[in-house]
Design a protein around this motif. Structure first.
Motif, PDB file in Angstrom:
ATOM      1  N   PHE A   4       0.816  -1.206   0.000  1.00 37.89           N
ATOM      2  CA  PHE A   4       0.000   0.000   0.000  1.00 37.89           C
ATOM      3  C   PHE A   4       0.857   1.267   0.000  1.00 37.89           C
ATOM      4  CE2 PHE A   4      -2.950  -2.997   2.268  1.00 37.89           C
ATOM      5  CZ  PHE A   4      -3.860  -3.100   1.218  1.00 37.89           C
ATOM      6  N   VAL A   5       2.158   1.109   0.229  1.00 40.58           N
ATOM      7  CA  VAL A   5       3.078   2.250   0.264  1.00 40.58           C
ATOM      8  C   VAL A   5       3.644   2.498  -1.127  1.00 40.58           C
ATOM      9  CG1 VAL A   5       5.186   3.162   1.305  1.00 40.58           C
ATOM     10  CG2 VAL A   5       3.667   1.699   2.653  1.00 40.58           C
ATOM     11  N   HIS A   6       3.789   3.772  -1.476  1.00 42.94           N
ATOM     12  CA  HIS A   6       4.353   4.131  -2.788  1.00 42.94           C
ATOM     13  C   HIS A   6       5.709   3.450  -2.963  1.00 42.94           C
ATOM     14  CE1 HIS A   6       5.919   6.605  -6.060  1.00 42.94           C
ATOM     15  NE2 HIS A   6       4.705   7.112  -6.229  1.00 42.94           N
ATOM     16  N   LEU A   7       5.946   2.976  -4.157  1.00 39.09           N
ATOM     17  CA  LEU A   7       7.157   2.206  -4.427  1.00 39.09           C
ATOM     18  C   LEU A   7       8.419   2.961  -4.017  1.00 39.09           C
ATOM     19  CD1 LEU A   7       8.388  -0.362  -5.627  1.00 39.09           C
ATOM     20  CD2 LEU A   7       8.397   0.762  -7.869  1.00 39.09           C
ATOM     21  N   GLU A   8       8.467   4.273  -4.258  1.00 33.91           N
ATOM     22  CA  GLU A   8       9.663   5.041  -3.949  1.00 33.91           C
ATOM     23  C   GLU A   8       9.878   5.220  -2.445  1.00 33.91           C
ATOM     24  OE1 GLU A   8       9.497   8.742  -6.014  1.00 33.91           O
ATOM     25  OE2 GLU A   8       9.397   7.817  -8.007  1.00 33.91           O
ATOM     26  N   ASP A   9       8.837   5.054  -1.645  1.00 33.65           N
ATOM     27  CA  ASP A   9       8.943   5.236  -0.191  1.00 33.65           C
ATOM     28  C   ASP A   9       8.967   3.908   0.564  1.00 33.65           C
ATOM     29  OD1 ASP A   9       8.708   7.944  -0.777  1.00 33.65           O
ATOM     30  OD2 ASP A   9       6.536   7.946  -0.504  1.00 33.65           O
ATOM     31  N   ARG A  10       8.792   2.810  -0.148  1.00 36.28           N
ATOM     32  CA  ARG A  10       8.581   1.515   0.496  1.00 36.28           C
ATOM     33  C   ARG A  10       9.801   1.076   1.317  1.00 36.28           C
ATOM     34  NH1 ARG A  10       5.977  -2.429  -3.654  1.00 36.28           N
ATOM     35  NH2 ARG A  10       4.514  -0.662  -3.648  1.00 36.28           N
ATOM     36  N   ALA A  11      10.982   1.214   0.781  1.00 37.16           N
ATOM     37  CA  ALA A  11      12.189   0.749   1.478  1.00 37.16           C
ATOM     38  C   ALA A  11      12.389   1.484   2.795  1.00 37.16           C
ATOM     39  CB  ALA A  11      13.410   0.924   0.578  1.00 37.16           C
ATOM     40  N   ALA A  12      12.138   2.802   2.807  1.00 38.79           N
ATOM     41  CA  ALA A  12      12.327   3.591   4.027  1.00 38.79           C
ATOM     42  C   ALA A  12      11.316   3.184   5.101  1.00 38.79           C
ATOM     43  CB  ALA A  12      12.193   5.079   3.722  1.00 38.79           C
ATOM     44  N   GLY A  14      11.031  -0.488  19.460  1.00 41.11           N
ATOM     45  CA  GLY A  14       9.675  -0.715  19.922  1.00 41.11           C
ATOM     46  C   GLY A  14       8.674   0.288  19.411  1.00 41.11           C
ATOM     47  N   ARG A  15       9.122   1.332  18.690  1.00 37.83           N
ATOM     48  CA  ARG A  15       8.224   2.334  18.103  1.00 37.83           C
ATOM     49  C   ARG A  15       8.810   2.793  16.782  1.00 37.83           C
ATOM     50  NH1 ARG A  15       5.382   7.625  20.607  1.00 37.83           N
ATOM     51  NH2 ARG A  15       4.108   5.931  21.430  1.00 37.83           N
ATOM     52  N   TYR A  16       7.932   3.099  15.833  1.00 35.93           N
ATOM     53  CA  TYR A  16       8.415   3.624  14.563  1.00 35.93           C
ATOM     54  C   TYR A  16       7.562   4.823  14.171  1.00 35.93           C
ATOM     55  CZ  TYR A  16       4.440   2.194  11.741  1.00 35.93           C
ATOM     56  OH  TYR A  16       3.178   2.100  11.208  1.00 35.93           O
ATOM     57  N   GLU A  17       8.152   5.682  13.358  1.00 39.57           N
ATOM     58  CA  GLU A  17       7.435   6.791  12.732  1.00 39.57           C
ATOM     59  C   GLU A  17       7.916   6.900  11.300  1.00 39.57           C
ATOM     60  OE1 GLU A  17       7.728  10.459  14.793  1.00 39.57           O
ATOM     61  OE2 GLU A  17       6.705   9.732  16.608  1.00 39.57           O
ATOM     62  N   ALA A  18       6.996   7.174  10.391  1.00 38.15           N
ATOM     63  CA  ALA A  18       7.367   7.269   8.973  1.00 38.15           C
ATOM     64  C   ALA A  18       6.370   8.160   8.244  1.00 38.15           C
ATOM     65  CB  ALA A  18       7.403   5.886   8.340  1.00 38.15           C
ATOM     66  N   GLU A  19       6.865   8.855   7.247  1.00 38.72           N
ATOM     67  CA  GLU A  19       6.012   9.634   6.341  1.00 38.72           C
ATOM     68  C   GLU A  19       6.189   9.069   4.951  1.00 38.72           C
ATOM     69  OE1 GLU A  19       6.866  13.776   6.668  1.00 38.72           O
ATOM     70  OE2 GLU A  19       6.182  13.908   8.766  1.00 38.72           O
ATOM     71  N   PHE A  20       5.077   8.850   4.263  1.00 38.94           N
ATOM     72  CA  PHE A  20       5.163   8.200   2.947  1.00 38.94           C
ATOM     73  C   PHE A  20       3.924   8.531   2.125  1.00 38.94           C
ATOM     74  CE2 PHE A  20       3.158   5.366   5.995  1.00 38.94           C
ATOM     75  CZ  PHE A  20       2.020   4.916   5.327  1.00 38.94           C
TER      76      PHE A  20
END
Length: 475
Positions: free
Chosen positions: A64-72, A85-91
Motif C-alpha cells: 500500500f506504500v508508494h514504491l519510492e517510499d517503500r524501502a524507508a 519498539g516504536r516507529y514513525e514514517a512519512e510516505f
C-alpha cells in the motif's frame, strides 16, 4: 450498568472523539496471525478496505506504500521490531497513475509477548497531504525569493558601478545612488503588498512624483498592472526623469509642470508619455548621462518596447512604449495608492547636523548598517551608546542616560516596542529607521519620525539633530 462499564464507555467515546478531531485512523498488524486490521476511520482516509486483510508476511502491507517510499518505511518498521519498539514514517500511498499523491504520517508501537517476541504493531495514520503541499509551496517561495534577492543585489551592484563611473565626487555619488535605491525600494514595496503579482502604473507614478513639487505634477491613465520586472524598470525610469526635471527641467521652476499620461494599446501593451512644460528653454544635451542611457537602452528592453526622448524648446518629452508581456491581470490583492510624502532631507555635509556630544542610542539588528550609523553619528559629534543588536541588549543599555535614540522597528523578528515605551515614558525622543512599508504612521502608534530604508546616514543625523533641537526648545 456497573460504574466500571460506564467509565470504559466514556473513555472509549473520548478516544473516538479525539481520533476524529485529529483526523487519525487506527490500525493493527497482528504479526502472529498475519492480519492487518484497518479501522473505518483509516479506511475513510486512505481508501483501503476496512476490516481484516491478509498480511502476506508483511509484503501485502507494504504494497500500500508508494514504491519510492517503500524501502524507508520497511526499514523503520523492522528497526522498531528489533530494538526501539516504536516507529514513525512519512510516505505516499500507492495510487493510480495521474492521481494526486496522498501523503500519510504513520506511527506505531510494538506489542510483545512475555518472552519479548513481537506479537503486533498498533498504530495510527494521519493525512498530511496539505502539510506536504504547504512545505512544497514554501520551498518554491524560498527558491523564488532567493532568485529575486540575487536579481536585486545584481541590480544594486550595477547601479553602483554605473553611477560611480558618471559622477565626479563622493557627495554626488551618494546622493544619486541613494535616490535610485529609494526608487527600487518603492517599487518593491508596492510589489510586496500585492504579493509580487504586479504593481499599478498609477501607484508607481504616485510613489515617484507624489512627494515632489506639490501641484506641479499630474499623472492619469487607465488601471494597468505591470509585472515585477516591468514595474522596477518603469519606477527607475520615472525616478530618472523626475530627478532631471528637478535639477534642470520643468520642476526646477515654480511655474513648470510635468504631465504623465498612459493608455492601453489593444493586444500590444501600453504607451506612456512624459511631458514637461513651463520650465527653462530646453536644448539637447551634449553628452548622455547614465539616466539617459538607462532610459534608452535599459528601460525599453525591460519593457519589451522602446523609449523615445525628444528635446523641444518647450520641455522634454519622453514616449515610452511597452509590449504586452509587461502587463498582467489585476492582482487579487491590491494595495492602496501610496500617500504623498516629501523625501527625507539629505544633509550635504555631516557637520551640518551637529549632535554636540549628545548621547544617542542605536538599536539596529543589521551589523553593517549599525556600524555605518555609529560612524555617521559619531562624525556628527554624538556619543554613541551601543549599538544594540538584540532587544535584551537595548533594554540593558537603558540603565544609563540617553538623550535620543535611533530604533529599528524589528529586531530579528521581535518588536522594538518595549524600548520605545521606556524612552517615551522618560521623555527621550527617538526616530524609527525601518525597512517596513508605509503603513500611515510610526510603528506602535508612537509620535516619532520615520526614516525608511534604504537611507543616507546623514538623513538619520539630521532627524536626530531635529529631535534634540525640539527638546531643547520645549525645556
Amino acid at each position: 450498568m456497573p460504574s466500571s462499564a460506564v467509565d470504559h464507555s466514556l473513555e472509549a467515546k473520548r478516544l473516538e472523539l479525539a481520533l476524529n478531531a485529529a483526523r487519525l485512523g487506527e490500525f493493527e498488524w497482528d504479526i502472529e496471525q498475519d492480519l492487518l486490521r484497518v479501522s473505518e476511520r483509516m479506511a475513510a482516509i486512505t481508501g483501503l478496505p476496512a476490516g481484516a486483510l491478509k498480511g502476506g508476511g508483511g509484503d501485502a502491507i507494504y504494497s500500500f506504500v508508494h514504491l519510492e517510499d517503500r524501502a524507508a518505511v520497511r526499514a523503520a518498521v523492522e528497526e522498531s521490531l528489533r530494538a526501539e519498539g516504536r516507529y514513525e514514517a512519512e510516505f505516499r500511498l500507492a495510487g493510480e497513475p495521474g492521481r494526486p499523491d496522498l501523503w500519510l504520517r504513520s506511527s506505531g508501537d510494538v506489542v510483545r509477548n512475555e518472552g519479548g517476541k513481537p506479537q503486533a504493531i498498533c498504530g495510527v495514520i494521519q493525512d498530511i497531504t496539505q502539510r506536504k503541499a504547504e512545505e512544497d509551496q514554501r520551498q518554491t517561495l524560498m527558491a523564488e525569493l532567493d532568485h529575486r534577492v540575487k536579481d536585486v543585489l545584481a541590480a544594486v551592484q550595477t547601479l553602483a558601478q554605473q553611477t560611480a563611473k558618471r559622477t565626479t565626487s563622493l557627495e554626488s555619488f551618494l546622493s544619486t545612488f541613494a535616490g535610485r535605491l529609494k526608487s527600487m525600494a518603492s517599487a518593491n514595496e508596492l510589489l510586496t503588498a500585492a504579493r509580487w503579482r504586479g504593481a499599478a502604473i498609477a501607484h508607481l507614478a504616485a510613489a515617484e512624483l507624489g512627494g515632489i513639487a506639490p501641484g506641479q505634477t499630474r499623472w492619469e491613465g487607465p488601471e494597468l498592472f505591470l509585472t515585477p520586472r516591468a514595474a522596477n524598470a518603469l519606477s527607475l525610469a520615472l525616478h530618472e526623469l523626475a530627478t532631471n526635471a528637478l535639477k534642470f527641467g520643468a520642476l526646477s521652476s515654480e511655474h513648470g509642470r510635468v504631465n504623465v499620461r498612459w493608455h492601453r494599446r489593444p493586444g500590444d501593451g501600453f504607451e506612456l508619455t512624459w511631458t514637461e512644460s513651463g520650465g527653462p528653454t530646453v536644448q539637447p544635451p551634449k553628452r548622455l548621462g547614465f539616466g539617459s542611457t538607462l532610459l534608452e537602452q535599459v528601460t525599453g528592453r525591460e519593457l519589451n518596447g522602446e523609449v523615445r526622448i525628444e528635446y523641444p524648446a518647450s520641455g522634454v518629452r519622453v514616449v515610452l512604449s511597452a509590449g504586452d508581456q509587461a502587463v498582467v491581470e489585476r492582482p487579487d490583492t491590491v494595495p492602496a495608492a501610496p500617500a504623498a510624502r516629501a523625501a527625507a532631507p539629505i544633509v550635504t555635509d555631516i557637520e551640518d547636523a551637529d549632535l554636540g556630544g549628545a548621547r544617542v542610542l542605536i538599536v539596529e539588528d543589521a551589523v553593517l548598517l549599525a556600524m555605518e550609523l555609529e560612524t555617521g553619528l559619531s562624525d556628527a559629534g554624538a556619543e554613541v551608546i551601543g549599538p544594540a543588536y538584540e532587544l535584551e541588549e537595548a533594554m540593558a543599555l537603558l540603565d544609563q542616560p540617553v538623550d535620543a535614540a535611533v530604533l529599528d522597528a524589528n529586531l530579528n523578528g521581535r518588536s522594538v516596542t518595549p524600548v520605545a515605551e521606556l524612552l517615551a515614558a522618560r521623555g527621550v525622543p527617538f526616530v524609527f529607521a525601518t525597512g517596513y512599508g508605509d503603513t500611515g504612521g510610526a510603528p506602535g502608534g508612537f509620535d516619532a519620525p520615520i526614516i525608511r530604508k534604504p537611507y543616507d546616514v546623514t538623513q538619520v543625523a539630521a532627524a536626530v539633530a531635529g529631535l534634540l533641537a525640539g527638546r531643547r526648545a520645549r525645556s
